[in-house]
Design an enzyme around this catalytic site. Structure first.
Site, PDB file in Angstrom:
ATOM      1  N   GLY A   1       0.902  -1.319  -0.143  1.00  0.00           N
ATOM      2  CA  GLY A   1      -0.014   0.019  -0.166  1.00  0.00           C
ATOM      3  C   GLY A   1       0.920   1.293  -0.039  1.00  0.00           C
ATOM      4  O   GLY A   1       0.501   2.262  -0.625  1.00  0.00           O
TER       5      GLY A   1
ATOM      6  N   ASP B   1       4.543  -3.468   7.084  1.00  0.00           N
ATOM      7  CA  ASP B   1       3.402  -3.584   8.163  1.00  0.00           C
ATOM      8  C   ASP B   1       3.447  -4.370   9.335  1.00  0.00           C
ATOM      9  O   ASP B   1       2.523  -4.685   9.808  1.00  0.00           O
ATOM     10  CB  ASP B   1       2.204  -4.021   6.895  1.00  0.00           C
TER      11      ASP B   1
ATOM     12  N   CYS C   1      -3.710  -4.117   9.221  1.00  0.00           N
ATOM     13  CA  CYS C   1      -4.557  -3.585   8.491  1.00  0.00           C
ATOM     14  C   CYS C   1      -5.387  -4.542   7.977  1.00  0.00           C
ATOM     15  O   CYS C   1      -6.587  -4.533   7.570  1.00  0.00           O
ATOM     16  CB  CYS C   1      -3.832  -2.869   7.112  1.00  0.00           C
TER      17      CYS C   1
ATOM     18  N   CYS D   1     -12.603 -14.977  14.714  1.00  0.00           N
ATOM     19  CA  CYS D   1     -12.531 -13.587  14.035  1.00  0.00           C
ATOM     20  C   CYS D   1     -12.282 -13.873  12.528  1.00  0.00           C
ATOM     21  O   CYS D   1     -12.607 -14.829  12.192  1.00  0.00           O
ATOM     22  CB  CYS D   1     -11.791 -12.596  14.800  1.00  0.00           C
TER      23      CYS D   1
END
Length: 484
Positions: A143, A232, A290, A442
């Site tokens: 990103g 990240d 993210c 999750c």
């Protein structure tokens, strides 16, 4: 009355509030009132011994309270207290400035291509030669790395190295502008190099399709003038910082989460390094990635462009770089704030008496032993998606608990699951029984691992975490289920 400004990752534990008015005449008083009102914030701000966590920084207005009176720092009614957890003045000529560009020439095609630069007195012919002569290393082609590489190539930076070993996935296309649908499944470096060379054939793109670690970082970094960190994860972020300090390279940093971002330049020879701001990483699993928390697709474009801008300023030796300054970006309100950073005289890497003089094991430093790299909370009982399928097929009696957020339920879910978002679990324990067999899930397993730990602490013994979450279920068991 002073107000506390909460970053996005902490807002779910304060009923979604971004700003909270508090009483108290000191920072400690204000924090005490905050956690008394919102008890779930306590574990994110304080460790088990009641000490403020080292990866949480506090600013009274734009001043770091570590260099004032810490938690004894006074607050007036007009003050704001910013909580800045980790999510990764002007400079003269860079110590790592590219070699003299006197021998570099521009072709007629390049003069035409860069004409809008050449007519700017801050760039001109000499500045464009500096760009052509420069060597920039981008860590990551995701990103942040995508817009960074695109604009560096367009600007005419002569050599761009990129470190990445991932492949393009459908979920990347929402924000990683280097890639298109045709690139899905291809190595990112292959697709990125092809795109950048097509954009500007004058640029040399050097791919490093490898995992950056302590064995290769110094050797790679020495070949470049500037390093831009688009990672990240915390182990690589600390690795990049330490390698930059040891090689004397400026580290152009950015990080992103949901609608918020941070940017700075960490350069030990001119100012603070990343460890001066965050001396230690957060415990594994405490700060969502993210992939778990999401990110507005435009945000990495915004922060990546800031990284590209700061990189070009360093090469041109122009303007006021973000050295000693932390830029905070809130895209939801479209506000930019700036906090002052100071060099920590006790920094273990860039201080006058460093104890870290060579690269270390950063997985271990960040509390992620190799054997547990995929399990963010050690000691948590797990169940595989295959075993869960077998339990469902046999009609076994158990309770499936989904701890994702309500907006995620609408994407995909198990119809029989009990839906209790992680932040509301303490208030909803009465919906569960310690007598039941419980499986918690999750999206990918990080939040559910925290939920399992909480339930075990509350007396639940027959509870397990679904390894890989609903994402792995969709990938390996139910391919028609949407993935996100």
């Amino acid at each position: 009355m002073p107000k506390i400004l909460l970053p996005t990752p902490l807002r779910p534990f304060a009923d979604g509030a971004a700003t909270i008015d508090v009483g108290g005449s000191t920072v400690g008083d204000a924090l005490s009132e905050l956690v008394n009102r919102h008890p779930q914030l306590r574990k994110h701000l304080y460790d088990d011994a009641g000490k403020l966590r080292s990866f949480v920084n506090l600013y009274r207005n734009d001043e770091d309270v570590r260099y004032l009176e810490r938690e004894g720092t006074t607050l007036s009614a007009a003050d704001s207290l910013s909580i800045v957890p980790s999510i990764a003045g002007g400079a003269s000529s860079p110590a790592t400035a590219p070699a003299a560009a006197a021998s570099v020439t521009l072709s007629n095609e390049e003069i035409r291509r860069y004409s809008r630069h050449l007519i700017m007195p801050e760039v001109g012919i000499e500045g464009q030669k500096k760009l052509k002569n420069a060597r920039v290393l981008a860590i990551g082609a995701g990103g942040l790395g995508s817009p960074l590489a695109v604009y560096l190539a367009a600007a005419g930076v002569g050599t761009i190295g990129i470190v990445d070993f991932d492949v393009v996935d459908d979920s990347n296309l929402q924000r990683q502008i280097l890639y298109g649908k045709k690139d899905v499944g291809r190595p990112k470096l292959q697709a990125a190099a092809e795109r950048l060379r097509d954009m500007n054939p004058n640029v040399q793109v050097i791919p490093y399709e490898t995992h950056l670690d302590s064995s290769n970082a110094l050797e790679i970094f020495r070949e470049y003038d500037v390093v831009a960190d688009g990672t990240d994860n915390f182990p690589t972020r600390y690795l990049v910082n330490d390698a930059c300090v040891l090689t004397g390279k400026p580290n152009v940093y950015a990080s992103i989460f949901r609608f918020e971002g941070q940017a700075s330049i960490f350069w030990a020879e001119k100012g603070p390094c990343y460890r001066c701001l965050y001396s230690e990483p957060p415990p594994p699993g405490l700060v969502p990635s993210c992939a778990e928390g999401g990110v507005l697709g435009i945000l990495p474009g915004l922060l990546g462009v800031i990284q590209a801008t700061e990189t070009i300023k360093l090469i041109l030796e122009s303007g006021e770089p973000l050295i000693g300054r932390l830029l905070l970006v809130d895209a939801l309100s479209m506000r930019f704030r700036e906090l002052k950073l100071r060099k920590n005289p006790e920094c273990v890497v860039c201080g006058p008496n460093p104890t870290v003089t060579e690269l270390i094991d950063y997985q271990q430093f960040c509390g992620i032993p190799q054997a547990e790299a995929l399990n963010p909370v050690s000691g948590i009982p797990e169940i595989s998606v295959q075993d869960l399928k077998a339990m469902r097929d046999r009609g076994e009696d158990f309770v499936l608990v989904d701890v994702r957020e309500p907006h995620e339920f609408a994407i995909c879910s198990f119809p029989e699951s009990v839906k209790i978002p992680l932040g509301t679990l303490p208030q909803n324990l009465n919906k569960l029984s310690t007598a039941d067999e419980i499986v918690v899930h999750c999206k990918m397993g990080g939040r559910s691992a925290k939920a399992v730990q909480f339930l075990r602490d509350a007396g639940f013994r027959k509870v397990r975490n679904l390894a890989g979450g609903i994402d792995r279920w969709a990938a390996e068991v139910e391919p028609k289920m949407p993935r996100y």
